[in-house]
Write a protein that holds these residues in place. Structure first.
Motif, PDB file in Angstrom:
ATOM      1  N   TRP A  96     -11.217  -0.670   6.239  1.00  0.00           N
ATOM      2  CA  TRP A  96     -11.859  -1.901   5.740  1.00  0.00           C
ATOM      3  C   TRP A  96     -10.795  -2.863   5.205  1.00  0.00           C
ATOM      4  N   PHE A  97      -9.902  -2.348   4.374  1.00  0.00           N
ATOM      5  CA  PHE A  97      -8.905  -3.239   3.771  1.00  0.00           C
ATOM      6  C   PHE A  97      -7.742  -3.530   4.720  1.00  0.00           C
ATOM      7  N   SER A  98      -7.252  -2.526   5.438  1.00  0.00           N
ATOM      8  CA  SER A  98      -6.083  -2.745   6.307  1.00  0.00           C
ATOM      9  C   SER A  98      -6.423  -3.609   7.512  1.00  0.00           C
ATOM     10  N   GLU A  99      -7.679  -3.540   7.980  1.00  0.00           N
ATOM     11  CA  GLU A  99      -8.023  -4.297   9.192  1.00  0.00           C
ATOM     12  C   GLU A  99      -8.934  -5.479   8.873  1.00  0.00           C
ATOM     13  N   GLY A 153       3.944   2.113  10.466  1.00  0.00           N
ATOM     14  CA  GLY A 153       2.559   1.704  10.245  1.00  0.00           C
ATOM     15  C   GLY A 153       1.933   2.365   9.038  1.00  0.00           C
ATOM     16  N   ALA A 154       1.251   1.560   8.203  1.00  0.00           N
ATOM     17  CA  ALA A 154       0.730   2.067   6.930  1.00  0.00           C
ATOM     18  C   ALA A 154      -0.239   3.232   7.125  1.00  0.00           C
ATOM     19  N   GLY A 155      -1.173   3.126   8.072  1.00  0.00           N
ATOM     20  CA  GLY A 155      -2.166   4.190   8.260  1.00  0.00           C
ATOM     21  C   GLY A 155      -1.496   5.489   8.678  1.00  0.00           C
ATOM     22  N   THR A 156      -0.566   5.401   9.614  1.00  0.00           N
ATOM     23  CA  THR A 156       0.139   6.590  10.102  1.00  0.00           C
ATOM     24  C   THR A 156       1.009   7.192   9.000  1.00  0.00           C
ATOM     25  N   ILE A 157       1.636   6.345   8.189  1.00  0.00           N
ATOM     26  CA  ILE A 157       2.456   6.846   7.074  1.00  0.00           C
ATOM     27  C   ILE A 157       1.562   7.589   6.074  1.00  0.00           C
ATOM     28  N   ALA A 158       0.401   7.007   5.735  1.00  0.00           N
ATOM     29  CA  ALA A 158      -0.497   7.645   4.762  1.00  0.00           C
ATOM     30  C   ALA A 158      -0.942   9.021   5.259  1.00  0.00           C
ATOM     31  N   GLU A 159      -1.316   9.117   6.547  1.00  0.00           N
ATOM     32  CA  GLU A 159      -1.741  10.410   7.109  1.00  0.00           C
ATOM     33  C   GLU A 159      -0.578  11.410   7.104  1.00  0.00           C
ATOM     34  N   TYR A 160       0.616  10.921   7.472  1.00  0.00           N
ATOM     35  CA  TYR A 160       1.789  11.802   7.499  1.00  0.00           C
ATOM     36  C   TYR A 160       2.090  12.352   6.106  1.00  0.00           C
ATOM     37  N   LEU A 161       2.060  11.488   5.096  1.00  0.00           N
ATOM     38  CA  LEU A 161       2.373  11.948   3.737  1.00  0.00           C
ATOM     39  C   LEU A 161       1.327  12.952   3.256  1.00  0.00           C
ATOM     40  N   ASP A 162       0.066  12.734   3.632  1.00  0.00           N
ATOM     41  CA  ASP A 162      -0.977  13.686   3.234  1.00  0.00           C
ATOM     42  C   ASP A 162      -0.767  15.040   3.907  1.00  0.00           C
ATOM     43  N   ALA A 186     -12.379  10.541  -7.467  1.00  0.00           N
ATOM     44  CA  ALA A 186     -10.933  10.592  -7.700  1.00  0.00           C
ATOM     45  C   ALA A 186     -10.257   9.367  -7.093  1.00  0.00           C
ATOM     46  N   LEU A 187      -9.092   9.037  -7.637  1.00  0.00           N
ATOM     47  CA  LEU A 187      -8.252   7.995  -7.052  1.00  0.00           C
ATOM     48  C   LEU A 187      -7.811   8.443  -5.656  1.00  0.00           C
ATOM     49  N   THR A 188      -7.962   7.581  -4.659  1.00  0.00           N
ATOM     50  CA  THR A 188      -7.554   7.923  -3.295  1.00  0.00           C
ATOM     51  C   THR A 188      -6.801   6.746  -2.664  1.00  0.00           C
ATOM     52  N   TYR A 189      -6.376   6.975  -1.410  1.00  0.00           N
ATOM     53  CA  TYR A 189      -5.775   5.917  -0.606  1.00  0.00           C
ATOM     54  C   TYR A 189      -6.638   4.656  -0.584  1.00  0.00           C
ATOM     55  N   ALA A 190      -7.970   4.823  -0.663  1.00  0.00           N
ATOM     56  CA  ALA A 190      -8.856   3.652  -0.602  1.00  0.00           C
ATOM     57  C   ALA A 190      -8.547   2.683  -1.741  1.00  0.00           C
ATOM     58  N   ASP A 191      -8.410   3.228  -2.984  1.00  0.00           N
ATOM     59  CA  ASP A 191      -8.084   2.361  -4.125  1.00  0.00           C
ATOM     60  C   ASP A 191      -6.739   1.679  -3.930  1.00  0.00           C
ATOM     61  N   LEU A 192      -5.765   2.446  -3.424  1.00  0.00           N
ATOM     62  CA  LEU A 192      -4.406   1.903  -3.317  1.00  0.00           C
ATOM     63  C   LEU A 192      -4.328   0.834  -2.226  1.00  0.00           C
ATOM     64  N   ALA A 193      -5.061   1.038  -1.122  1.00  0.00           N
ATOM     65  CA  ALA A 193      -5.076   0.016  -0.065  1.00  0.00           C
ATOM     66  C   ALA A 193      -5.732  -1.262  -0.592  1.00  0.00           C
ATOM     67  N   ALA A 194      -6.878  -1.110  -1.240  1.00  0.00           N
ATOM     68  CA  ALA A 194      -7.592  -2.283  -1.755  1.00  0.00           C
ATOM     69  C   ALA A 194      -6.735  -3.020  -2.781  1.00  0.00           C
ATOM     70  N   ALA A 195      -6.127  -2.271  -3.707  1.00  0.00           N
ATOM     71  CA  ALA A 195      -5.330  -2.901  -4.768  1.00  0.00           C
ATOM     72  C   ALA A 195      -4.082  -3.577  -4.198  1.00  0.00           C
ATOM     73  N   PHE A 215       0.840  -1.201   0.000  1.00  0.00           N
ATOM     74  CA  PHE A 215       0.000   0.000   0.000  1.00  0.00           C
ATOM     75  C   PHE A 215       0.878   1.256   0.000  1.00  0.00           C
ATOM     76  N   ILE A 216       1.869   1.298   0.886  1.00  0.00           N
ATOM     77  CA  ILE A 216       2.710   2.500   0.975  1.00  0.00           C
ATOM     78  C   ILE A 216       3.633   2.626  -0.236  1.00  0.00           C
ATOM     79  N   ARG A 217       4.083   1.512  -0.789  1.00  0.00           N
ATOM     80  CA  ARG A 217       4.874   1.608  -2.027  1.00  0.00           C
ATOM     81  C   ARG A 217       4.041   2.247  -3.138  1.00  0.00           C
ATOM     82  N   LEU A 218       2.777   1.841  -3.266  1.00  0.00           N
ATOM     83  CA  LEU A 218       1.900   2.433  -4.281  1.00  0.00           C
ATOM     84  C   LEU A 218       1.675   3.923  -4.015  1.00  0.00           C
ATOM     85  N   VAL A 219       1.443   4.263  -2.742  1.00  0.00           N
ATOM     86  CA  VAL A 219       1.226   5.666  -2.372  1.00  0.00           C
ATOM     87  C   VAL A 219       2.437   6.508  -2.772  1.00  0.00           C
TER      88      VAL A 219
END
Lengths: 239, 239
Positions: A110-113, A74-83, A175-184, A26-30
């Motif tokens: 939903w996807f991470s947990e 942690g993926a969730g914390t990294i995603a928030e930090y990058l945003d 729009a494409l968001t973190y949701a798509d990237l986590a799911a993919a 997920f974070i590599r895609l982000v």
């Protein structure tokens, strides 16, 4: 253990990851979508390497180390930090309005947990980690009931994904968001292991074809775990 | 299933919660600290009530419904939403700087995910949920090895908590944050069930005494689950 607000000295941002860890993917895609330049360090989290635990006492992948040395685990914390640290005007992967942000975070969780607890957690643990961990630490042959449960569960998740995409352009909206990237990211692990039933939902399948044809996906699709080949369609953007 | 960005019509904000769900307790503490006025709806998530699943197809507590009707499911997403929608000048429970926010989110994830997976998830499932769920759905007497694992795991978490508090005034730094409230919410469930080994770490014990003497904690400490009494010290702010 980790001193508070620790920083380390680095030349550029680093991602500590494991190739078939869905949270790492997920974070590599982000980072690829946002154009964050990265060095990679491959971690085998089951080895509990001392200098990795010094970065994050939880010992899980991924851990991001920012270019200024800030450790972000942690993926969730990294995603928030990058945003939060994007410059004004730069591309974002979270909408700006509160309702849109709720929907993206709901689907990230939903996807991470949930998807992880019901699908990817089982598959990666049973099929990958247990090959490499010594028997004394829980390694060994995969537990088939766990794998069968994951294979049954993934079907309703694909239908839910298709249901959402039928109402929207992307998973959480226009729009494409973190949701798509986590799911993919999670689905890419399932697909690598040959357990993605793409005949279950055509809309979900088309959305995943759209996702894996993005340039950000290329490095993921090129990864191989020694001794485990993915199915033929895995790296083919048109299935 | 949930239509996208659904809103419902409500007179005031509502929290769907279960009294011994640690994630629900976290959000109850957050709302009490921030002064968010709430109506409460008690959910027994194992019943999978249809109108609750219509709010959130994941079916987990807590679910927050904002005063404008926006549905916000999941403790982490609710915490972020409440932080983002504060008016300027109002009290916040997240620091403003990126490094401080990373530390709060790291510790929120530590308690909501890791501590839950190693301690509260086992205890609440085995000791509470299994009393109420029919045997056909997995109910029955508690699994003692799971409870013993939780009782062993909670000790190192208390030592980690004490280690952090020894360096800081509060868990994530100089101010009370979501990190303290998440940790205290989970520990309050462990304590209700009589499984908190307060002799393990004096610093952690003193911090928890500070937490449970806050007015925000009062309603939690007054809750009782029918047929399950907490230990005598549970609601006593001085132990």
């Amino acid at each position: 253990m980790l001193p508070s607000f620790a920083r380390v000295s680095v030349a550029m941002a680093i991602l500590h990851h494991y190739p078939l860890c869905p949270h790492s993917r997920f974070i590599r895609l982000v980072c690829a979508e946002l154009g964050v330049a990265l060095d990679f360090v491959e971690e085998r989290p089951w080895e509990r390497r001392e200098s990795f635990l010094a970065l994050d006492p939880a010992g899980n992948t991924p851990v991001f180390v920012a270019a200024d040395g800030l450790i972000v685990p942690g993926a969730g914390t990294i995603a928030e930090y990058l945003d939060e640290t994007r410059e004004p005007g730069m591309e974002r992967l979270m909408p700006g309005d509160p309702a849109g942000r709720v929907e993206v975070r709901r689907l990230m969780a939903w996807f991470s947990e949930k998807f992880f607890a019901e699908v990817t957690g089982y598959l990666v643990h049973e099929k990958v980690y247990k090959r490499f961990v010594p028997a004394s630490a829980g390694g060994g042959p995969p537990d088939m009931p766990a794998i069968r449960a994951a294979r049954a569960n993934v079907r309703y998740h694909l239908r839910y994904l298709g249901y959402l995409i039928n109402q929207r352009k992307w998973l959480a909206g226009d729009a494409l968001t973190y949701a798509d990237l986590a799911a993919a990211a999670h689905l890419s692990c399932v697909d690598y292991l040959g357990d993605a039933p793409w005949n279950e939902d055509e809309t979900a399948r088309d959305w995943y074809a759209r996702m894996k044809s993005r340039p950000a996906f290329r490095a993921l699709l090129a990864d191989r775990v020694p001794g485990m080949a993915p199915p033929d369609h895995y790296a083919n953007p048109d299935f």
